[in-house]
Design an enzyme around this catalytic site. Structure first.
Site, PDB file in Angstrom:
ATOM      1  N   GLU A 124      36.882  47.840  37.478  1.00 46.47           N
ATOM      2  CA  GLU A 124      37.991  48.532  37.479  1.00 46.47           C
ATOM      3  C   GLU A 124      38.306  47.506  36.526  1.00 46.47           C
ATOM      4  OE1 GLU A 124      41.533  48.031  40.815  1.00 46.47           O
ATOM      5  OE2 GLU A 124      42.875  47.756  39.224  1.00 46.47           O
ATOM      6  N   ARG A 162      27.438  45.310  50.174  1.00 47.14           N
ATOM      7  CA  ARG A 162      27.458  44.491  49.401  1.00 47.14           C
ATOM      8  C   ARG A 162      27.922  43.387  48.643  1.00 47.14           C
ATOM      9  NH1 ARG A 162      32.990  45.185  47.826  1.00 47.14           N
ATOM     10  NH2 ARG A 162      33.622  42.918  46.738  1.00 47.14           N
ATOM     11  N   LYS A 168      37.279  39.413  43.836  1.00 48.21           N
ATOM     12  CA  LYS A 168      37.868  39.441  42.447  1.00 48.21           C
ATOM     13  C   LYS A 168      39.036  38.860  42.519  1.00 48.21           C
ATOM     14  CE  LYS A 168      37.409  43.041  39.802  1.00 48.21           C
ATOM     15  NZ  LYS A 168      37.438  44.733  39.597  1.00 48.21           N
TER      16      LYS A 168
HETATM   17  P1  ATP Z   1      36.176  43.299  43.745  1.00 43.58           P
HETATM   18  O1  ATP Z   1      36.207  43.455  45.982  1.00 43.58           O
HETATM   19  O2  ATP Z   1      35.092  42.153  43.804  1.00 43.58           O
HETATM   20  O3  ATP Z   1      37.337  43.041  43.396  1.00 43.58           O
HETATM   21  P2  ATP Z   1      35.449  46.277  43.551  1.00 43.58           P
HETATM   22  O4  ATP Z   1      34.259  46.145  44.086  1.00 43.58           O
HETATM   23  O5  ATP Z   1      37.208  45.596  43.127  1.00 43.58           O
HETATM   24  O6  ATP Z   1      35.335  44.310  43.691  1.00 43.58           O
HETATM   25  P3  ATP Z   1      34.841  47.368  41.285  1.00 43.58           P
HETATM   26  O7  ATP Z   1      35.379  47.015  40.148  1.00 43.58           O
HETATM   27  O8  ATP Z   1      36.139  48.114  41.634  1.00 43.58           O
HETATM   28  O9  ATP Z   1      35.427  45.570  41.950  1.00 43.58           O
HETATM   29  O10 ATP Z   1      33.745  47.647  41.836  1.00 43.58           O
HETATM   30  C1  ATP Z   1      33.064  48.099  40.454  1.00 43.58           C
HETATM   31  C2  ATP Z   1      31.519  48.224  41.115  1.00 43.58           C
HETATM   32  O11 ATP Z   1      31.180  47.467  41.650  1.00 43.58           O
HETATM   33  C3  ATP Z   1      31.754  49.173  43.053  1.00 43.58           C
HETATM   34  O12 ATP Z   1      31.229  50.657  42.462  1.00 43.58           O
HETATM   35  C4  ATP Z   1      31.759  48.046  43.456  1.00 43.58           C
HETATM   36  O13 ATP Z   1      31.106  49.000  44.372  1.00 43.58           O
HETATM   37  C5  ATP Z   1      30.039  47.548  43.372  1.00 43.58           C
HETATM   38  N1  ATP Z   1      30.561  46.200  43.427  1.00 43.58           N
HETATM   39  C6  ATP Z   1      31.406  45.201  43.700  1.00 43.58           C
HETATM   40  N2  ATP Z   1      31.198  44.170  44.620  1.00 43.58           N
HETATM   41  C7  ATP Z   1      30.408  44.150  44.819  1.00 43.58           C
HETATM   42  C8  ATP Z   1      29.947  43.545  45.343  1.00 43.58           C
HETATM   43  N3  ATP Z   1      29.450  42.771  46.340  1.00 43.58           N
HETATM   44  N4  ATP Z   1      28.563  43.689  45.860  1.00 43.58           N
HETATM   45  C9  ATP Z   1      27.425  45.079  45.229  1.00 43.58           C
HETATM   46  N5  ATP Z   1      28.786  45.446  44.803  1.00 43.58           N
HETATM   47  C10 ATP Z   1      29.765  45.611  44.509  1.00 43.58           C
HETATM   48 MG    MG Z   2      37.117  48.329  43.452  1.00 46.88          MG
END
Ligand code: ATP
Ligand code: MG
Length: 553
Positions: free
Chosen positions: A34, A260, A270
């Site tokens: 995102e 994660r 984020k």
């Molecule tokens: P955050 O929790 O930091 O906001 P998010 O999952 O909301 O992260 P996205 O932009 O939706 O952020 O993530 C893009 C991809 O990266 C998704 O498939 C998510 O599962 C993966 N991802 C995000 N954080 C991690 C992590 N700590 N370890 C592994 N994969 C991750």
């Molecule tokens: Mg997300």
């Protein structure tokens, strides 16, 4: 890219079985960020997984922005994310995709659900909806709107789209099961009314689809074979499958979850990173103390080092909480082989070589890397005044001390053996200068009749280049700053995470382009800052990582 062989894991096994059985002729993955912030080390894990699998199995990996929350998403974030993916060494398949490319298709599918009696327009307020939803122990209750007819729903949904109703006054919900033990299945909202300007579609829409509904359909439209996401989406998988089963979509990708990454002494969220930036606890998203890809890049971390880290931590469903030392170890190993070595002094103490003639310079050439003669050589000049590191001198040293002490001898790296003859102090008793004699017979030769074990780094004062050095330490003092129930993660910020000092380096680094990485011998790896770089001005070096502590005697 010539990375080491991948480590086997359960997702690879699933893919191999699907290719062997002929279920898929080729795999297609995607990385779906995102654009509401900069990517962090956790995203790097997901990038290396998705793009890495595509490379390993000769498939494809799409970059798709999940841009369904217009208020939080910006062009700046979207651009930074693309830059990061490429910097890590990956290239996506074809054009960048956007969930917003599918807004019309998503809308049409919603009408399909309505027509099948599988979605309805609800007038419940958000509070009432929460109330009706029930809890983990109590089933939900049907909204009074649940029994609306398809014709009624279609009319209302079209009017939602046309902008007839105020923000938040109505939603479209999937009609699934208000008694499901899985709360995600209790008639989840799939569309909401929100008059917000979107970075791609502008003001064309005033209704926006929800993530869960958007994601599975986007995957299907792109004919993704394996949709890999983190474990928190496990409970959403039934909804992912439900939507695809009830629509005439061209494919039904398989969602697979993995854990994660969490890294000690930092945060990988984020939202929290955004808070650190907005509240100015760090300078920006690319502050070298942050675990963002932009921050790590500025600090001097290498793409190959980060990819190796992703390989080592592996992929599984169990907790993936990793010590920072693992990441630093990968970066250090990569730089060990790749970074030229020079000398720099970051905590300078002046040494006058009293038996060295004034105004005379001699030099010796030295290789930039002991194992890589192809890195070349430079001249290391010496003159009457030199800088050494303050902590390479002690007046009353502990047993076994091999560095400088009054009356003691030490070798200057690539140069002579010197002996400390006199210690000069200021009024407060601080050592401000040393007077040393040089043994003229020791250039490239062992001294006669005695052993000198210690070797220290130094630079010639007349030749050295003044540099600014940023010494970074852990951003948080606690291993898991965001794991404490009653305490805010900000309470654990390390007040000494950045120290800026002025030092001296060998003149040859004056030519360093931004992002050039060096080993400053005995100190660590340093990277010429990407942005604070003005030719002719003092160069700034960021400490990427210290050396293993093997010199510390
Ligand atoms: P955050 O929790 O930091 O906001 P998010 O999952 O909301 O992260 P996205 O932009 O939706 O952020 O993530 C893009 C991809 O990266 C998704 O498939 C998510 O599962 C993966 N991802 C995000 N954080 C991690 C992590 N700590 N370890 C592994 N994969 C991750
Ligand atoms: Mg997300």
């Amino acid at each position: 890219m010539s990375d080491p062989a991948p480590v086997q894991h359960f997702i690879r096994s699933i893919i191999e079985a699907d290719l062997a059985s002929g279920k898929h002729a080729a795999i297609a993955t995607r990385f779906p960020p995102e654009p509401n912030g900069y990517l962090h080390i956790g995203h790097a894990k997901s990038i290396c997984l998705n793009f890495g699998l595509a490379l390993d199995y000769q498939g494809t990996c799409n970059l798709r922005f999940d841009d369904t929350n217009p208020e939080k998403e910006t062009e700046e974030y979207a651009n930074a994310i693309q830059e990061d993916v490429r910097w890590l060494g990956f290239e996506w398949n074809g054009e960048v995709r956007w969930a917003s490319d599918y807004f019309q298709a998503l809308y049409d599918y919603a009408e399909e659900l309505i027509g099948k009696g599988l979605a309805y327009v609800d007038d419940l307020t958000p509070e009432a909806m929460r109330e009706y939803r029930g809890t983990l122990t109590q089933p939900g209750r049907a909204s009074p709107c649940r029994s609306r007819t398809p014709a009624e729903n279609l009319d209302l949904f079209q009017r939602m789209k046309a902008g007839e109703f105020p923000d938040g006054s109505r939603t479209l919900r999937a009609r699934i099961d208000m008694a499901s033990p899985n709360i995600n299945m209790r008639d989840p909202v799939i569309y909401r009314i929100k008059r917000a300007h979107h970075i791609r579609t502008g003001d064309a829409w005033c209704i926006y689809p929800m993530y869960d509904y958007t994601h599975c359909i986007s995957d299907a439209l792109e004919r993704i074979t394996h949709s890999l996401c983190t474990l928190e989406f496990e409970d959403h998988r039934p909804l992912y499958d439900w939507v695809l089963e009830h629509l005439s979509v061209p494919a039904h990708p398989r969602q697979i979850e993995f854990s994660r990454l969490e890294l000690h002494t930092t945060v990988t969220s984020k939202r929290k990173l955004n808070q650190l930036v907005m509240q100015r606890h760090v300078t920006a998203w690319d502050d070298p103390r942050l675990p963002t890809l932009h921050g790590m890049r500025r600090r001097g971390y290498t793409p190959a080092g980060i990819r190796e880290f992703a390989r080592r931590i592996g992929i599984s469903k169990s907790d993936n909480v990793i010590d920072m030392a693992v990441l630093e170890g990968c970066i250090r190993e990569d730089l060990e082989a790749k970074a030229p070595r020079v000398m720099a002094v970051i905590n300078p103490l002046k040494v006058v070589l009293s038996n060295y003639q004034e105004g005379v310079t001699a030099s010796r050439s030295a290789g930039f890397h002991p194992n890589h003669p192809e890195f070349g050589e430079r001249e290391v000049p010496i003159s009457r005044e030199i800088w050494i590191e303050q902590d390479d001198f002690l007046e009353t040293p502990p047993a076994g001390w091999q560095r400088l002490t009054p009356g003691g001898e030490v070798r200057l790296r690539y140069s002579y053996v010197i002996k400390c003859e006199e210690v000069v102090k200021d009024a407060a008793g601080n050592v401000v200068e040393l007077r040393c004699s040089i043994d003229h017979e020791t250039l490239g030769k062992n001294p006669v009749g005695r052993k000198v074990k210690g070797v220290i780094h130094w630079v010639s004062a007349a030749h050295a280049l003044a540099i600014e050095v940023r010494l970074y330490d852990r951003l948080f003092l606690d291993a898991e700053p965001d794991s404490h129930k009653d305490r805010d993660f900000l309470e654990f910020l390390n007040p000494d995470s950045l120290k800026v000092v002025n030092g001296w380096a060998e003149a040859c680094v004056a030519q360093a382009e931004p992002e050039t990485r060096y080993q400053f011998e005995r100190l660590g790896y340093f990277c010429a800052d990407r942005f604070d770089y003005k030719p002719g001005e003092r160069l700034a070096f960021n400490r990427t990582v210290t050396l293993k502590d093997s010199w510390s005697r």
